[in-house]
Design an enzyme around this catalytic site. Structure first.
Site: not given
Length: 232
Positions: A170, A201
């Protein structure tokens, strides 16, 4: 059936727009779908429609209604991505929790859904965590929630089940933040964490360049089973 309605804010100061998708029969329960920083865009509406097809009443609140009502952005367009970051900076999480509480109360009182769950993405994933800690939501799921590592002091207040999906690569949640989440939550009896190594993400976005099909399907299957267990 889907429509956008407004519900009163908790303090009575204004009205919150909410996209609601209803199943054909009596809802199994209600699921609040908290958007990313891109508003109630086509991808979020699709998530609501998909929950309705599974028998749930799904409701997506306009989380930016106080300063950018009705905004819909595309994260694959750089200018719109930057606009979204600006809205994120303006967002007040405490007021956001109040808006979620207002929607929980509305759904229970007006839609005949005794049980209410919540699933949120990005900023919505952060709100899933805060809703679990600060409201009586029956079950919550957060996808790649941001800043949760900074709110672990509220974990003692989580009374109902919470599931968090963590993207291993992420770009907005560092490895250190992910480690802190595990250290703070792995032993919590109400919290389940799933890691998705190598995914970034936004991997469960319905549309656009960020979606990872295998990762999205795995996470979504876990979410569906979680809600079936805790909402019916």
């Amino acid at each position: 059936m889907a429509q956008t309605i407004t519900i009163p804010a908790l303090d009575g100061d204004g009205a919150i727009p909410v996209y609601i998708a209803k199943p054909s029969g009596t809802p199994r329960a209600a699921i609040i779908v908290v958007p990313e920083i891109f508003g109630v865009n086509p991808g979020i509406r699709k998530k609501c429609d998909d929950w309705a097809a599974k028998g749930y009443l799904a409701a997506a609140p306009d989380i930016f209604w106080r300063f950018a009502p009705g905004v819909e952005l595309d994260p694959d367009v750089e200018a719109e991505l930057q606009e979204a970051f600006g809205y994120f900076a303006q967002f007040d999480a405490d007021l956001g929790v109040q808006d979620i509480e207002a929607l929980i109360k509305y759904l229970r009182a007006n839609e005949g859904t005794e049980k209410v769950g919540l699933v949120g993405y990005c900023l919505g994933g952060r709100m899933a965590y805060l809703a679990a800690a600060r409201t009586d939501i029956d079950a919550s799921v957060g996808y790649y929630g941001v800043m949760i590592d900074q709110m672990l002091n509220e974990s003692h207040a989580i009374a109902n089940p919470l599931m968090l999906h963590i993207a291993g690569d992420d770009g907005f949640v560092s490895p250190e933040a992910q480690q802190a989440m595990h250290q703070g939550l792995d032993d919590h009896p109400r919290v389940t964490l799933y890691d998705y190594p190598g995914l970034d993400h936004g991997f469960a976005a319905e549309m656009g360049n960020r979606r990872d099909e295998a990762g999205a399907q795995l996470a979504d299957s876990r979410t569906e089973a979680f809600f079936k267990d805790h909402l019916g």
